[in-house]
Design a protein around this motif. Structure first.
Motif, PDB file in Angstrom:
ATOM      1  N   ARG A 156      -3.900  10.538   1.276  1.00 25.03           N
ATOM      2  CA  ARG A 156      -2.981  10.856   0.026  1.00 25.03           C
ATOM      3  C   ARG A 156      -2.222  10.002  -0.598  1.00 25.03           C
ATOM      4  O   ARG A 156      -1.862   8.996  -0.138  1.00 25.03           O
ATOM      5  CB  ARG A 156      -1.866  12.223   0.475  1.00 25.03           C
ATOM      6  N   ALA A 157      -1.801  10.198  -1.736  1.00 20.65           N
ATOM      7  CA  ALA A 157      -0.587   9.360  -2.563  1.00 20.65           C
ATOM      8  C   ALA A 157       0.069   9.951  -3.295  1.00 20.65           C
ATOM      9  O   ALA A 157       0.162  10.438  -4.463  1.00 20.65           O
ATOM     10  CB  ALA A 157      -1.725   8.305  -3.449  1.00 20.65           C
ATOM     11  N   GLU A 158       1.108  10.558  -2.753  1.00 19.51           N
ATOM     12  CA  GLU A 158       2.219  11.716  -3.211  1.00 19.51           C
ATOM     13  C   GLU A 158       3.569  10.870  -3.278  1.00 19.51           C
ATOM     14  O   GLU A 158       3.881  10.071  -2.281  1.00 19.51           O
ATOM     15  CB  GLU A 158       2.126  12.822  -2.533  1.00 19.51           C
TER      16      GLU A 158
ATOM     17  N   GLN B  93       0.709  -1.091  -0.140  1.00 21.90           N
ATOM     18  CA  GLN B  93       0.044   0.040   0.129  1.00 21.90           C
ATOM     19  C   GLN B  93       0.659   1.269   0.030  1.00 21.90           C
ATOM     20  O   GLN B  93       0.273   2.256  -0.185  1.00 21.90           O
ATOM     21  CB  GLN B  93      -1.023   0.010   1.235  1.00 21.90           C
TER      22      GLN B  93
ATOM     23  N   ARG C   7      -2.465   5.305  -7.324  1.00 16.92           N
ATOM     24  CA  ARG C   7      -2.785   6.078  -6.013  1.00 16.92           C
ATOM     25  C   ARG C   7      -1.986   5.049  -4.886  1.00 16.92           C
ATOM     26  O   ARG C   7      -2.672   4.775  -3.923  1.00 16.92           O
ATOM     27  CB  ARG C   7      -4.596   5.526  -5.996  1.00 16.92           C
TER      28      ARG C   7
ATOM     29  N   ARG D 120       0.570   8.757  -8.769  1.00 18.15           N
ATOM     30  CA  ARG D 120      -0.529   9.102  -9.352  1.00 18.15           C
ATOM     31  C   ARG D 120      -1.465   7.842 -10.092  1.00 18.15           C
ATOM     32  O   ARG D 120      -2.751   7.634  -9.519  1.00 18.15           O
ATOM     33  CB  ARG D 120      -0.431  10.121 -10.509  1.00 18.15           C
ATOM     34  N   GLU D 121      -1.025   7.269 -10.870  1.00 12.96           N
ATOM     35  CA  GLU D 121      -1.391   6.205 -11.613  1.00 12.96           C
ATOM     36  C   GLU D 121      -2.060   4.916 -10.801  1.00 12.96           C
ATOM     37  O   GLU D 121      -3.283   4.537 -11.031  1.00 12.96           O
ATOM     38  CB  GLU D 121      -0.615   5.472 -12.568  1.00 12.96           C
TER      39      GLU D 121
ATOM     40  N   GLN E 212       0.442   9.801   5.351  1.00 16.51           N
ATOM     41  CA  GLN E 212      -0.154  10.063   3.842  1.00 16.51           C
ATOM     42  C   GLN E 212      -1.360   8.841   3.567  1.00 16.51           C
ATOM     43  O   GLN E 212      -2.508   9.211   3.245  1.00 16.51           O
ATOM     44  CB  GLN E 212       0.736   9.478   2.773  1.00 16.51           C
TER      45      GLN E 212
END
Lengths: 369, 353
Positions: free
Chosen positions: A240-242, A187, A212, A209-210, A235
Motif C-alpha cells: 500500500r502507499a497511503e 521507500q 507510490r 499517489r504519484e 503498508q
C-alpha cells in the motif's frame, strides 16, 4: 510525568520494535522528515532497538540547516546597521553566514536579541519606535502562522518600524524534490507532525499517489516514531502507499483552519533556495505585496545581493538522506559543534549535530572529542 | 581556514569556520567553549601545579595547614528570584566551592560592581541577604570592595566573593581521583535553579511555582565525610549542569561514566519547562546540589548519611564509573539504549520548533 513517561516506556518500545521485526520480511529504507524526529531517534538511541533491516535516513526538516547562506548574510547585514535591532530565535545566532555569525555581530556591538515568539518582537518594536526592528523568521509551516500573525498585527497597529526577514520553507515540495531525484532510495516517509498540525494531511495524498510511497504523519516521542515505523512497514509489506496519521493527538485531516487562513492572508508561495540543496520551485513562503511595508527584503535594499551556494557538498547529501553524517571524513574530527563546517552540525536538530551529541560513541573510528 | 574541499576531493562544505576574534556569551556557559578559553588562553599564561588541578577551589599548604581558596563572580538576572537573590547566591556559591574540596569555610571577601543609578533600596536588600546567608552558613565577611561604573557600563549590580577555608589533614578530594567501579551519587533533583531563573526572564514569564535550590552545602559535606572517608571527589553542578561537572571528572580522571536516566530525579515543573523549550535538564544549572564520586563499598552508608540531612533527602545513586570510553559520559536511556551526555559547545539554545 503524565503525557511523557508513557511515550518513553522501555517495555512498549521493545514490543513495538519486536512487532516491526515480525512484519518486516524485506529491508526497508525510511526517512523521518523533521529535525525534531531525528533528534528523538538519536537521543533515545532508537536505532539500537530497531531490527537490522530497517534503515532510517534523515530528512531536510531542520529549519536552521536549510536556511540559505544568502538569507543568513542578509540577517547579518541588517544586524550590522547601527540603528537596527535584529530579533531572532536563539539557535539562528550560531549559524555561520559566509563570513561571520550573529553571535559575533552581537559581540562586536550589533543589537541582536533572542526571543521565543514573534509577539515578543512586536513588543521590542513598540518599545523602540525610532529604530527599525526586524524579526528573523525562519522555519517550516509550523512557525509560519505565528509569524504571519505578527505582521497582521503590526499592520493593524500601524507599527511602522517593524518588519520581517522571512525565509519560510514548505515540506511537500521538498519531499517531491527528494522523490524526483534519480538517487532517491527512500521507500517510506514519517511525515512532519507539527507541520501537519497546522496544514493537515491532504497535501500529502498527491505525493503518496504519484510516487507510490507511503507517508505516515508521526509525532516526536520515541513511541510515536516506533509506531509510525510500524505503520510504514505494514503498508510497504502489504504493497500500500497511503497517507496515514499516527499523531492523532495533535494532527487532524484538515489541520488548523484558522492558522491556514492567517498564513494565506500574509504569505504567498514562492520559489526558495535551500541551503545545501539549491532552488526548489514553489517551496517557500514570502510576504504578500499588500504587506510589503513589513517585508525587510523590500525595505532594506538587497538588490543584487546574492551569495552562491556551493553545488558539491556532503551536507547537501546528508539533508537529502543520501549520506549519513558518519560517512563524512571530517565528522567529529574537523567538524564539531564548536567549529561546524556544515549547517547540519550547527542546530541541535541537524542530523550531524544529533549524531555528534548522542551517538558518536557507537560509531567506530569517530573521534571521541 | 581551508575548506574541507582542499583535503577531500569532491567535498566542499558551505560554511567557513568563523574566526574567534571576540568573546561571545558561549565562553561563559561552562561548556566546551569555556573549557577551550581556559586551556588556550588563561592556563598557558598562568601555568602552575595548583591551578592545573582545575578543581572548584585551590588547596594550598601554608605552614602545615591546608588552605582552600576560591573565587566566583555573580551576574544573575533578575537580581531577585523565587528562593533567593544575587546576595544569597554569592555567599552560598563560594561556600559550596570550598565545601567541594572538603574544606570548612571560614572567611569571605565581598566585592560589588555597581552601576550608576542603581536604587539604594536594591543594594540594601542584597546586603541584608548576604548578611543572613553568611550568618546561616557560619562564615564571616572580613574584607570587601565597592566600585561604581557609569550608567550603561554595567547591568545594575555584579558581585564577586572569594572564600578561604581549612581542609582537614586526611581529606583529599579531587576531580582526578575517580576510578573504575566507583559510584556516582547525586544529592537531589536537578535543574531547579536554572529553570526558576529562566521562568523569570523577560519574554518568558511562565508560572512554575519552582524555587531556586540555592543553599550552602558544607554541613551536608561534613556529614558525608563523617560517614565515610572513601569519597574521591565532590562537585556542585552549577552552570553547565550535571553534564559539565561529570564530563570534567571523566576527563580529569581518564575514566568513563555511565548514568542511568531513570535514576536522575527531575521535578515535573523542570521536566515540563525543558520539554516546552527544547532544553535538556542535564545541562541546566543547580545552586544547592552536589555529586559525589565514591568507593562502591561506601555508596550505601553515604546515601544514608545524605538522606538524613535536609539538603540530601532525595539523594540517589545515578551511575557508575567505568574503564571503557575514557573521558566520555554516557547514559543508559529509559528505552535501555545508550547515548552520549556531551559537553555542550556553548549555552543551550531553545529550539525554533
Amino acid at each position: 510525568m503524565k503525557y511523557l513517561d508513557e511515550y518513553r516506556d522501555e517495555r512498549i518500545a521493545r514490543n513495538l520494535a519486536a512487532e516491526i521485526g515480525r512484519r518486516a520480511r524485506r529491508p526497508w529504507t525510511l526517512m523521518e522528515i523533521c529535525g525534531g524526529q531525528t533528534h528523538t531517534l538519536m537521543r533515545f538511541g532508537i536505532d539500537e532497538v530497531l531490527p537490522p533491516g530497517i534503515e532510517m535516513v534523515h530528512g531536510p526538516g531542520c529549519p536552521v540547516c536549510v536556511t540559505s547562506l544568502e538569507t543568513i548574510d542578509k540577517a547579518i547585514a541588517i544586524a550590522s546597521r547601527p540603528a537596527a535591532i535584529l530579533v531572532s530565535y536563539g539557535d539562528m545566532l550560531r549559524v555561520p553566514g559566509s563570513r561571520t555569525d550573529l553571535f559575533h555581530v552581537k559581540a562586536s556591538g550589533g543589537d541582536v536579541r533572542v526571543v521565543y515568539s514573534p509577539v515578543e518582537a512586536l513588543k521590542v518594536a513598540r518599545a523602540h519606535p525610532n529604530r527599525p526592528v526586524v524579526f528573523f523568521a525562519v522555519g517550516f509551516e509550523t512557525t509560519a502562522p505565528a509569524n504571519a500573525m505578527a505582521i497582521w498585527q503590526a499592520k493593524r497597529e500601524g507599527l511602522a518600524n517593524f518588519s520581517m526577514l522571512a525565509s519560510h520553507v514548505l515540506v511537500p515540495p521538498a519531499i517531491r524534490a527528494l522523490l524526483s531525484s534519480p538517487h532517491n532510495r527512500v521507500q517510506g516517509f514519517i511525515g512532519p507532525g507539527h507541520v501537519c498540525t497546522v496544514m493537515g494531511c491532504r497535501e500529502y495524498e498527491q505525493l503518496a499517489r504519484e510516487f507510490r510511497v507511503p507517508i505516515v504523519v508521526g509525532g516526536f516521542e520515541p513511541m510515536d516514531l516506533l509506531e509510525a515505523i510500524l505503520m510504514l512497514v505494514t503498508q510497504l509489506e502489504q504493497g500500500r502507499a497511503e497517507v496515514e496519521n499516527q499523531y492523532v493527538r495533535s494532527v487532524t485531516y484538515e489541520g488548523n483552519r484558522l492558522a491556514q487562513k492567517v498564513l494565506g492572508e500574509v504569505f504567498e508561495v514562492c520559489d526558495r533556495k535551500w541551503r545545501g540543496i539549491g532552488q526548489i520551485p514553489a517551496s517557500g513562503l514570502s510576504i504578500r505585496r499588500e504587506y510589503a511595508d513589513f517585508d525587510a527584503d523590500t525595505i532594506f535594499d538587497f538588490e543584487g545581493f546574492t551569495v552562491p551556494e556551493p553545488a558539491e557538498c556532503i551536507s547537501a547529501l546528508v539533508l537529502q538522506g543520501r549520506k549519513k553524517p558518519t560517512d563524512c571524513p571530517v565528522f567529529a574530527a574537523r567538524c564539531t559543534p564548536e567549529h561546524p563546517l556544515g549547517a547540519p552540525m550547527v542546530s541541535s536538530e541537524g542530523a550531524c549535530a544529533a549524531y555528534y551529541q548522542y551517538r558518536r560513541h557507537m560509531v567506530a573510528g569517530a573521534g571521541a572529542n | 581556514m581551508a575548506p574541507a574541499a582542499k583535503m577531500q576531493p569532491g567535498l566542499a562544505c558551505p560554511v567557513p569556520i568563523p574566526a574567534r576574534d571576540f568573546v561571545v556569551l558561549g565562553h561563559g556557559s561552562g561548556g566546551r567553549m569555556s573549557a577551550d578559553l581556559l586551556r588556550n588562553l588563561i592556563l598557558p599564561a598562568l601555568q602552575n601545579p595548583v591551578l592545573a588541578q582545575l578543581n572548584d577551589q585551590a588547596v594550598v599548604e601554608v605552614k602545615g595547614s591546608r588552605l582552600a581558596f576560591t573565587t566566583d563572580s555573580f551576574v544573575v538576572k533578575p537580581l531577585f528570584f523565587p528562593g533567593g537573590d544575587i546576595g544569597s547566591l554569592a555567599v552560598n556559591g563560594t561556600v559550596n566551592d570550598l565545601a567541594m574540596g572538603g574544606a570548612v569555610p571560614l572567611f569571605l571577601s565581598l566585592a560589588f560592581i555597581l552601576e550608576e543609578g542603581l536604587p539604594m533600596e536594591v543594594l540594601r536588600r542584597v546586603v541584608e541577604s548576604i548578611q543572613r546567608a553568611a550568618a546561616q552558613a557560619g562564615v564571616v565577611v572580613v574584607t570587601g570592595d565597592t566600585k561604581v561604573v557609569e550608567k550603561g557600563s554595567g547591568d545594575g549590580l555584579f558581585v564577586n566573593t572569594s572564600g578561604i577555608g581549612l581542609v582537614p589533614a586526611d581529606v583529599r578530594l579531587s576531580a582526578d581521583q575517580a576510578r573504575p567501579g566507583d559510584r556516582v551519587l547525586l544529592s537531589g533533583s536537578i535543574g531547579d535553579h536554572g529553570i526558576t531563573i529562566l521562568s523569570q526572564r523577560e519574554g518568558l514569564a511562565f508560572d512554575t511555582g519552582l524555587q531556586s535550590d540555592t543553599a550552602a552545602l558544607h554541613t551536608l559535606v561534613a556529614d558525608m565525610l563523617g560517614a565515610s572517608q572513601a569519597i574521591r571527589c565532590l562537585r556542585d553542578p552549577t552552570r553547565g549542569g550535571l553534564s559539565s561537572a561529570l564530563n570534567e571528572i571523566a576527563e580529569r580522571s581518564g575514566v568513563g561514566i555511565e548514568l542511568q536516566e531513570s535514576a536522575i530525579p527531575v521535578r515535573e515543573e523542570v521536566q515540563g519547562a525543558c520539554e516546552m523549550l527544547g532544553l535538556d535538564p542535564l545541562y541546566v544549572a543547580n545552586e544547592g546540589k552536589l555529586i559525589a564520586i565514591v568507593d562502591p563499598a561506601a555508596a550505601e552508608p553515604l546515601l544514608d548519611a545524605m538522606r538524613r540531612h535536609p539538603l540530601g533527602r532525595e539523594a540517589r545513586m545515578i551511575g557508575t564509573v567505568g574503564g571503557a570510553r575514557p573521558g566520555m559520559v554516557t547514559m543508559r536511556t529509559r528505552l535501555g539504549t545508550s547515548r552520549i551526555v556531551d559537553l555542550l559547545a556553548g549555552d543551550q539554545l531553545p529550539r525554533i520548533c
